[in-house]
Design a protein around this motif. Structure first.
Motif, PDB file in Angstrom:
ATOM      1  N   ARG A  85       0.838  -1.207   0.000  1.00 51.50           N
ATOM      2  CA  ARG A  85       0.000   0.000   0.000  1.00 51.50           C
ATOM      3  C   ARG A  85       0.872   1.256   0.000  1.00 51.50           C
ATOM      4  NH1 ARG A  85      -2.701  -3.535   3.482  1.00 51.50           N
ATOM      5  NH2 ARG A  85      -1.944  -2.476   5.352  1.00 51.50           N
ATOM      6  N   ILE A  86       1.947   1.250   0.780  1.00 50.78           N
ATOM      7  CA  ILE A  86       2.831   2.424   0.811  1.00 50.78           C
ATOM      8  C   ILE A  86       3.556   2.586  -0.520  1.00 50.78           C
ATOM      9  CG2 ILE A  86       4.932   3.365   1.866  1.00 50.78           C
ATOM     10  CD1 ILE A  86       3.885   2.255   4.547  1.00 50.78           C
ATOM     11  N   LEU A  87       4.019   1.504  -1.114  1.00 49.96           N
ATOM     12  CA  LEU A  87       4.688   1.600  -2.417  1.00 49.96           C
ATOM     13  C   LEU A  87       3.712   2.093  -3.487  1.00 49.96           C
ATOM     14  CD1 LEU A  87       6.982  -1.573  -2.417  1.00 49.96           C
ATOM     15  CD2 LEU A  87       7.592   0.797  -1.884  1.00 49.96           C
ATOM     16  N   ALA A  88       2.461   1.662  -3.404  1.00 47.95           N
ATOM     17  CA  ALA A  88       1.451   2.142  -4.355  1.00 47.95           C
ATOM     18  C   ALA A  88       1.205   3.634  -4.167  1.00 47.95           C
ATOM     19  CB  ALA A  88       0.150   1.355  -4.194  1.00 47.95           C
ATOM     20  N   LEU A  89       1.224   4.095  -2.919  1.00 44.61           N
ATOM     21  CA  LEU A  89       1.082   5.527  -2.653  1.00 44.61           C
ATOM     22  C   LEU A  89       2.257   6.290  -3.269  1.00 44.61           C
ATOM     23  CD1 LEU A  89      -0.291   7.941  -1.282  1.00 44.61           C
ATOM     24  CD2 LEU A  89       0.948   7.331   0.821  1.00 44.61           C
ATOM     25  N   GLY A  90       3.464   5.791  -3.098  1.00 44.91           N
ATOM     26  CA  GLY A  90       4.634   6.421  -3.704  1.00 44.91           C
ATOM     27  C   GLY A  90       4.537   6.459  -5.226  1.00 44.91           C
ATOM     28  N   ASP A  91       4.079   5.366  -5.817  1.00 47.90           N
ATOM     29  CA  ASP A  91       3.906   5.317  -7.278  1.00 47.90           C
ATOM     30  C   ASP A  91       2.854   6.325  -7.739  1.00 47.90           C
ATOM     31  OD1 ASP A  91       5.805   3.309  -7.373  1.00 47.90           O
ATOM     32  OD2 ASP A  91       4.331   1.679  -7.582  1.00 47.90           O
ATOM     33  N   PHE A  92       1.769   6.446  -6.962  1.00 48.82           N
ATOM     34  CA  PHE A  92       0.710   7.407  -7.276  1.00 48.82           C
ATOM     35  C   PHE A  92       1.255   8.837  -7.252  1.00 48.82           C
ATOM     36  CE2 PHE A  92      -2.624  10.267  -5.647  1.00 48.82           C
ATOM     37  CZ  PHE A  92      -3.531  10.189  -6.702  1.00 48.82           C
ATOM     38  N   LEU A  93       2.040   9.145  -6.235  1.00 47.68           N
ATOM     39  CA  LEU A  93       2.633  10.488  -6.146  1.00 47.68           C
ATOM     40  C   LEU A  93       3.561  10.751  -7.325  1.00 47.68           C
ATOM     41  CD1 LEU A  93       3.457  10.603  -2.334  1.00 47.68           C
ATOM     42  CD2 LEU A  93       1.629  11.845  -3.520  1.00 47.68           C
TER      43      LEU A  93
END
Length: 194
Positions: A85-93
């Motif tokens: 979930r955190i890596l997906a947030l980073g990718d989204f940013l």
């Protein structure tokens, strides 16, 4: 037969067009008349939906926050581990970096002009921040407002630092570090939460 207008949808369309306008020109330099002209509407139409430039900006903040949270949540939904979930947030940013930089600069411009004192727009920004914090708690599946606020601060700082040192700051590396830190922290906390 008169044309049927979905006023809420039309208001949202006007707000979406305003983001780029404010991001390009800044909050202080635009008048309501200039905004109406750029949107190809009369000032009367603009005042019908937004009684003042402050109201327009306040609604813009709330609308973009809603849209940002929906888009980010969709990216994270269905992922099982905190790390994913955190890596997906980073990718989204990273995928939306230009947009988030514009948003950050716009907020800095607003605060430079309006100051940090009490105002209706500041209250809207505070509500948007609390909604963001709450959505981080939900999306990352953490029960701590303190940790969610920390993540929100990290995101804001990461975007700002990318403006200054893009070659030195990687969304992926920062997301991996955050995932490692939060995982270790939660493992040491009683019950998995601080």
């Amino acid at each position: 037969m008169p044309k049927v207008v979905d006023h809420d949808q039309y208001r949202k369309e006007l707000l979406n067009q305003c983001f780029d306008l404010f991001a390009e020109h800044g909050y202080a330099s635009l008048t309501t008349r200039q905004i109406a002209r750029a949107l190809n509407v009369s000032t009367g139409t603009l005042y019908y939906y937004f009684p003042s430039k402050e109201d327009l900006f306040m609604q813009l903040i709330e609308e973009i926050t809603t849209q940002d949270l929906l888009r980010a949540s969709a990216e994270i939904a269905g992922l099982h581990s905190l790390r994913e979930r955190i890596l997906a947030l980073g990718d989204f940013l990273e995928a939306n970096e230009d947009y988030f930089i514009k948003q950050t600069l716009l907020m800095m411009d607003f605060y430079q002009q309006a100051g940090l004192g009490p105002s209706r727009v500041n209250e809207a920004v505070q509500r948007a921040s609390l909604r963001s914090r709450d959505e981080i708690m939900t999306a990352l599946q953490i029960d701590s407002p303190l940790l969610a606020t920390h993540v929100l601060c990290l995101v804001d700082g990461l975007i700002s630092e990318r403006m200054v040192n893009p070659e030195l700051v990687s969304y992926r590396q920062q997301a991996e570090l955050l995932a490692d830190l939060l995982t270790a922290y939660l493992e040491k906390s009683p019950g998995g939460q601080p």
